[in-house]
Design a protein around this motif. Structure first.
Motif, mmCIF file in Angstrom:
data_model
loop_
_atom_site.group_PDB
_atom_site.id
_atom_site.type_symbol
_atom_site.label_atom_id
_atom_site.label_comp_id
_atom_site.label_asym_id
_atom_site.label_seq_id
_atom_site.Cartn_x
_atom_site.Cartn_y
_atom_site.Cartn_z
ATOM 1 N N ALA A 1 28.885 68.363 26.649
ATOM 2 C CA ALA A 1 27.893 69.099 25.859
ATOM 3 C C ALA A 1 28.475 69.346 24.473
ATOM 4 O O ALA A 1 29.699 69.455 24.301
ATOM 5 C CB ALA A 1 27.523 70.420 26.521
ATOM 6 N N PHE A 2 27.582 69.439 23.487
ATOM 7 C CA PHE A 2 27.992 69.699 22.112
ATOM 8 C C PHE A 2 27.195 70.879 21.583
ATOM 9 O O PHE A 2 25.970 70.916 21.683
ATOM 10 C CB PHE A 2 27.746 68.466 21.239
ATOM 11 N N LEU A 3 27.901 71.858 21.020
ATOM 12 C CA LEU A 3 27.252 73.044 20.461
ATOM 13 C C LEU A 3 26.966 72.818 18.981
ATOM 14 O O LEU A 3 27.874 72.569 18.197
ATOM 15 C CB LEU A 3 28.149 74.280 20.641
ATOM 16 N N GLN A 4 25.707 72.928 18.595
ATOM 17 C CA GLN A 4 25.292 72.742 17.204
ATOM 18 C C GLN A 4 25.115 74.119 16.547
ATOM 19 O O GLN A 4 24.963 75.129 17.256
ATOM 20 C CB GLN A 4 23.968 71.984 17.149
ATOM 21 N N ASP A 5 25.020 74.277 15.180
ATOM 22 C CA ASP A 5 25.006 73.236 14.173
ATOM 23 C C ASP A 5 26.390 73.097 13.522
ATOM 24 O O ASP A 5 27.315 72.723 14.203
ATOM 25 C CB ASP A 5 23.956 73.537 13.094
ATOM 26 N N ALA A 6 26.519 73.497 12.225
ATOM 27 C CA ALA A 6 27.663 73.063 11.430
ATOM 28 C C ALA A 6 28.973 73.783 11.717
ATOM 29 O O ALA A 6 30.039 73.248 11.412
ATOM 30 C CB ALA A 6 27.346 73.201 9.938
ATOM 31 N N PRO B 1 5.656 72.027 27.027
ATOM 32 C CA PRO B 1 5.412 73.326 27.674
ATOM 33 C C PRO B 1 6.583 74.275 27.427
ATOM 34 O O PRO B 1 7.741 73.849 27.396
ATOM 35 C CB PRO B 1 5.300 72.957 29.161
ATOM 36 N N ALA B 2 6.274 75.542 27.239
ATOM 37 C CA ALA B 2 7.301 76.521 26.845
ATOM 38 C C ALA B 2 8.474 76.545 27.821
ATOM 39 O O ALA B 2 9.632 76.732 27.411
ATOM 40 C CB ALA B 2 6.663 77.900 26.731
ATOM 41 N N ARG B 3 8.213 76.334 29.116
ATOM 42 C CA ARG B 3 9.303 76.442 30.095
ATOM 43 C C ARG B 3 10.327 75.306 29.965
ATOM 44 O O ARG B 3 11.417 75.392 30.519
ATOM 45 C CB ARG B 3 8.755 76.479 31.523
ATOM 46 N N TYR B 4 9.944 74.247 29.231
ATOM 47 C CA TYR B 4 10.863 73.111 29.030
ATOM 48 C C TYR B 4 11.327 72.987 27.572
ATOM 49 O O TYR B 4 12.080 72.059 27.241
ATOM 50 C CB TYR B 4 10.172 71.793 29.386
ATOM 51 N N ALA B 5 10.887 73.873 26.693
ATOM 52 C CA ALA B 5 11.127 73.682 25.259
ATOM 53 C C ALA B 5 12.471 74.271 24.825
ATOM 54 O O ALA B 5 12.841 75.365 25.247
ATOM 55 C CB ALA B 5 10.001 74.311 24.452
ATOM 56 N N PHE B 6 13.186 73.523 24.019
ATOM 57 C CA PHE B 6 14.413 74.035 23.387
ATOM 58 C C PHE B 6 14.636 73.231 22.107
ATOM 59 O O PHE B 6 14.284 72.056 22.033
ATOM 60 C CB PHE B 6 15.625 73.925 24.333
ATOM 61 N N PRO B 7 15.226 73.873 21.067
ATOM 62 C CA PRO B 7 15.431 73.165 19.798
ATOM 63 C C PRO B 7 16.720 72.353 19.820
ATOM 64 O O PRO B 7 17.611 72.617 20.624
ATOM 65 C CB PRO B 7 15.537 74.306 18.785
ATOM 66 N N VAL B 8 16.814 71.372 18.936
ATOM 67 C CA VAL B 8 18.099 70.703 18.690
ATOM 68 C C VAL B 8 18.264 70.568 17.173
ATOM 69 O O VAL B 8 17.287 70.473 16.430
ATOM 70 C CB VAL B 8 18.226 69.301 19.347
ATOM 71 N N GLY B 9 19.522 70.567 16.728
ATOM 72 C CA GLY B 9 19.825 70.391 15.318
ATOM 73 C C GLY B 9 19.869 68.918 14.947
ATOM 74 O O GLY B 9 19.705 68.041 15.802
ATOM 75 N N PRO B 10 20.135 68.620 13.661
ATOM 76 C CA PRO B 10 19.998 67.236 13.189
ATOM 77 C C PRO B 10 21.150 66.301 13.538
ATOM 78 O O PRO B 10 20.934 65.092 13.575
ATOM 79 C CB PRO B 10 19.898 67.408 11.666
ATOM 80 N N ILE B 11 22.369 66.815 13.740
ATOM 81 C CA ILE B 11 23.472 65.860 13.941
ATOM 82 C C ILE B 11 24.433 66.323 15.030
ATOM 83 O O ILE B 11 24.476 67.499 15.413
ATOM 84 C CB ILE B 11 24.288 65.601 12.649
#
Ligand code: SF4
Length: 361
Positions: A119-124, A4-14
């Motif tokens: 917490a870790f901030l992505q990406d490179a 659901p959109a209210r819970y959606a967020f992307p993550v990067g590969p590493i």
């Protein structure tokens, strides 16, 4: 079933191994790598670099906060006082079955189980983002999740050199605590060969700038990156540059030849001769012997998989590694135990270091 959109967020590969160990929350601040030229790396090949807006990232943080809020509400209803455990998670997923398949719920659940501390901030290369935008994101993240005690990110050394010291200080003050930097090598020839986009002197400047701004600094170097031809200078200059930088963490990530990279193609053409695993360990031995630092020397990347003669893992793979200088003798002794599996690798007489004596090397 889509999240659901209210819970959606992307993550990067590493993320760095240590951030996996602490089940860090992953916040994607940029997408992919704007450099994308390192000859050993294929992670973001063909992918377009993108700075994400503070509004987008804040919406991701809101989505994570929504999952936390709902989980705690379920916990309260079950009489668990807001505590999170497996039963609470299962009850929550009964209500929100669409979250069973996405990456969002496992990430947030594991993060909460670990105390919600890192917490870790992505990406490179998060520092490529203009400082005011990064500060806005960091302040929002810290304000939303006051349980955070450590926020970290990858940073390119070249970007550290290009940033104004005042901007680095502002980002640090906003709550970015630790930078993971890919040193790879301290040798100019190796760095040019792999198109890292920086020199050894640049690495020293970058590392000192990070330290001066108050960041904890984690530097990764890559045994084997110079191949057979540049091995000696790769190790000598890597140790020299690490000594000059004096980072908090020195992490070893052995070179792996990956199809689709320039270095792999060069090896296929016979223009680059990769080292074998024990030869890479021999480089580790020489670099460790030359380190004169107060730092933690770590082997937490999974490629540090050398074995002792009895078959057990040779080096500790925990995230805090060996404390230098106190544990340097013990680490060298352990490496020597691993090298004893190859009779061609002998100590140099009276030198505290070892020289390769096998014919043809
Ligand atoms: S900067 Fe990092 S992510 Fe980008 S190409 Fe180089 S190694 Fe890969």
């Amino acid at each position: 079933m889509a999240t659901p959109a209210r819970y959606a967020f992307p993550v990067g590969p590493i993320r760095p191994p240590s951030e996996g160990g602490s089940a860090s929350l992953l916040i994607q601040v940029t997408r992919n790598c704007h450099w994308n030229r390192c000859g050993f790396c294929r992670l973001y090949r063909g992918e377009r670099f993108e700075l994400r807006s503070p509004a987008e990232v804040k919406a991701d943080i809101d989505a994570i906060a929504a999952i936390c809020t709902e989980l705690r509400a379920v916990s309260d209803e079950m009489g668990r006082g807001g505590g999170i455990d497996r039963e609470v998670a299962l009850a929550f997923l009964e209500r929100e079955p669409a979250l069973r398949t996405g990456h969002e719920f496992p990430l947030v659940y594991q993060w909460l189980l670990s105390g919600g501390r890192t917490a870790f901030l992505q990406d490179a290369n998060t520092l490529i983002m203009p400082a005011p935008r990064l500060v806005e994101i960091l302040e929002y993240l810290r304000g939303t999740f006051p349980s955070l005690v450590r926020v970290t990110s990858y940073a390119r050394a070249k970007t550290l050199c290009q940033k104004e010291p005042e901007d680095l200080a502002r980002v640090r003050a906003a709550g970015l605590d630790r930078l993971h930097v890919g040193l790879e090598s301290g040798d100019d020839e190796v760095l040019a060969h792999v198109d890292k986009g920086i020199t050894g002197a640049g690495h020293i400047q970058a590392g000192r700038r990070a330290r001066a701004a108050g960041f904890q600094l984690s530097e990764y170097w890559m045994p084997g990156l110079g191949g057979r031809e540049l091995s000696e200078q790769h190790v000598r200059n890597t140790a020299r540059v690490l000594n000059e930088i004096s980072p908090d963490y020195i992490r070893t990530r052995p070179y792996l030849s990956l199809p689709g990279t320039e270095l792999h193609a060069a090896a296929e053409r016979g223009e680059f001769e990769p080292l074998g695993p024990l030869e890479q360990l021999f480089e580790v031995r020489r670099c460790v012997a030359a380190l004169e630092v107060t730092a933690r020397v770590c082997f937490d990347h999974c490629a540090n998989d050398w074995r002792a003669p009895d078959g057990v893992l040779l080096l500790r793979q925990d995230y805090e590694g060996y404390q230098f200088p106190a544990e340097k003798p013990a680490l060298l002794a352990r490496i020597d135990a691993g090298l004893s599996r190859d009779p061609g690798l002998r100590p140099a007489p009276g030198a505290g270091q070892r020289a390769r004596t096998r014919a043809g090397a």
